[in-house]
Design a protein around this motif. Structure first.
Motif, short mmCIF file in Angstrom:
data_model
loop_
_atom_site.label_atom_id
_atom_site.label_comp_id
_atom_site.label_asym_id
_atom_site.label_seq_id
_atom_site.Cartn_x
_atom_site.Cartn_y
_atom_site.Cartn_z
N LEU A 126 0.48 2.62 13.83
CA LEU A 126 1.57 3.22 13.24
C LEU A 126 2.07 2.58 12.13
O LEU A 126 2.26 1.40 12.50
N TYR A 127 2.24 3.28 11.12
CA TYR A 127 2.82 2.43 9.99
C TYR A 127 4.19 3.09 9.53
O TYR A 127 4.18 4.35 9.58
N GLU A 128 4.98 2.47 8.69
CA GLU A 128 6.15 2.67 8.05
C GLU A 128 6.22 2.36 7.01
O GLU A 128 5.70 1.33 6.40
N LEU A 129 6.66 3.38 5.94
CA LEU A 129 6.68 3.20 4.49
C LEU A 129 7.96 2.27 4.10
O LEU A 129 8.99 2.55 4.70
N HIS A 130 7.55 1.10 3.42
CA HIS A 130 8.65 0.28 2.81
C HIS A 130 8.77 0.39 1.63
O HIS A 130 9.65 1.05 1.06
N THR A 131 8.22 -0.28 0.79
CA THR A 131 8.17 -0.19 -0.70
C THR A 131 7.20 0.52 -1.23
O THR A 131 5.93 -0.11 -1.32
N PRO A 132 7.28 1.77 -1.69
CA PRO A 132 6.12 2.60 -2.09
C PRO A 132 5.56 1.83 -3.47
O PRO A 132 6.21 1.35 -4.57
N GLU A 133 4.00 1.70 -3.67
CA GLU A 133 3.43 1.09 -4.59
C GLU A 133 2.52 2.20 -4.97
O GLU A 133 1.22 2.30 -4.80
N PHE A 134 2.76 3.03 -6.12
CA PHE A 134 1.98 4.10 -6.41
C PHE A 134 1.00 3.54 -7.21
O PHE A 134 1.12 2.90 -8.13
N PRO A 135 -0.31 4.13 -6.99
CA PRO A 135 -1.57 3.69 -7.73
C PRO A 135 -1.38 4.25 -9.11
O PRO A 135 -1.94 5.24 -9.49
N THR A 136 -1.25 3.46 -10.18
CA THR A 136 -0.97 4.04 -11.44
C THR A 136 -2.32 4.37 -12.15
O THR A 136 -2.21 5.10 -13.12
N GLU A 137 -3.47 3.80 -11.78
CA GLU A 137 -4.52 4.14 -12.25
C GLU A 137 -5.39 5.78 -12.02
O GLU A 137 -6.30 5.94 -12.66
N VAL A 138 -4.60 5.90 -10.83
CA VAL A 138 -5.20 7.39 -10.42
C VAL A 138 -4.70 8.78 -11.45
O VAL A 138 -3.68 8.56 -11.88
N VAL A 139 -5.55 9.54 -11.83
CA VAL A 139 -5.60 10.61 -12.73
C VAL A 139 -5.11 11.68 -11.99
O VAL A 139 -5.13 11.98 -10.69
N GLY A 140 -4.49 12.51 -12.47
CA GLY A 140 -3.93 13.80 -11.90
C GLY A 140 -2.35 13.67 -11.63
O GLY A 140 -1.64 13.16 -12.14
N GLU A 141 -2.11 14.97 -10.82
CA GLU A 141 -0.45 15.03 -10.57
C GLU A 141 -0.37 16.02 -9.19
O GLU A 141 -1.25 16.68 -8.92
N GLU A 142 0.77 15.89 -8.65
CA GLU A 142 1.03 16.64 -7.41
C GLU A 142 1.20 18.35 -7.98
O GLU A 142 1.52 18.42 -9.01
#
Length: 281
Positions: A126-142
């Protein structure tokens, strides 16, 4: 210690909610089950137990067939006394799920008492999110979810179940099954690249300030592009916008890749959890 069996989610919630609210991360699955109680009304009768010492509520036990019994809210007391009390109301739960040390202790005693044998089906972290580190190299969008997405999203969810070996989800690719899942409080989030969806994730409706990410899936032809990491954080962002203060997820410890990805994007371990199947002789 005595056990009270509840004949409705409303009665169970009234007694057990304080325990789950005190630590919604540890009790993430029962908390989301209570939030989606209406979706279980048409199925097999749930087993809803609370344990008491005079007027004090010591613990709770919840099982919604065909899923395992959730034991994480049971008290840290003598296993023999605990299992003896539970067996009167649920002698054949099929499987137990909870933090590793606790479920291991209970499963061992259950086998001793009933003569069953045990099998570890899956161990997760089980993991909990602390400080999000968004992968900037990923292309696309939500991308937003539309009603017209139901047919292919239902297929993706069945593909996820096959790939992940998630027997709790099953491989039913019908729109009816997906609608039932959405009605239980799961919100789909999609990632799009090149004008087409390439990954999915779901977050639960926040309960007690907690939301859980699950069913993270990228079809094989789109993998190794970071889409899974991107859609996971997009789902977390959506959960926070919906009111979640804490965002969690489970990762199969047999999959080192997913565990590494989740740690890299800001998730931190909480505890390990086991699902142990009890085979009656």
């Amino acid at each position: 210690m005595h056990v009270e069996r509840h004949d409705s989610f409303a009665s169970f919630r009234e007694t057990a909610e304080r325990l789950y609210r005190a630590d919604p991360v540890r009790h993430t699955i029962p908390a989301t089950v209570l939030a989606a109680a209406r979706s279980y009304e048409a199925g097999p009768a749930p087993v809803l137990l609370t344990l008491h010492e005079e007027r004090t509520v010591l613990g709770a036990y919840l099982r919604t067939p065909p899923f395992p019994a959730h034991v994480g809210a049971l008290p840290e007391t003598d296993a023999a006394e605990l299992v003896a009390a539970l067996c009167e109301h649920d002698p054949d739960p099929g499987a137990l799920l909870g933090p590793t040390e606790q479920v291991d202790r209970l499963a061992a005693e259950w086998c001793r008492v009933t003569g069953a044998t045990r099998e570890l089906r899956i161990r997760q972290r089980l993991y909990e999110l602390h400080t999000p580190e968004f992968p900037t190299e990923v292309v696309g969008e939500e991308r937003a979810f539309f009603h017209s997405d139901l047919p292919w999203l239902a297929n993706w969810r069945a593909e996820y179940a096959r790939d992940a070996g998630d027997v709790g989800v099953g491989t039913d690719a019908s729109e009816r099954e997906l609608r039932s899942f959405l009605d239980s409080g799961r919100i789909p989030v999609l990632w799009s690249a090149g004008g087409r969806p390439v990954a999915m994730a779901f977050h639960s409706t926040p309960k007690y300030g907690m939301s859980r990410i699950g069913h993270v899936y990228t079809p094989a032809r789109f993998r190794r592009n970071g889409y899974g990491a991107a859609v996971t954080l997009a789902a977390a962002r959506r959960a926070v916008a919906a009111g979640a203060e804490r965002v969690v997820l489970f990762a199969d410890l047999a999959n080192p890749t997913s565990n590494s990805v989740y740690r890299r994007i800001g998730f931190r371990p909480v505890h390990d959890t086991d699902e142990i199947v009890l085979h009656r002789l």
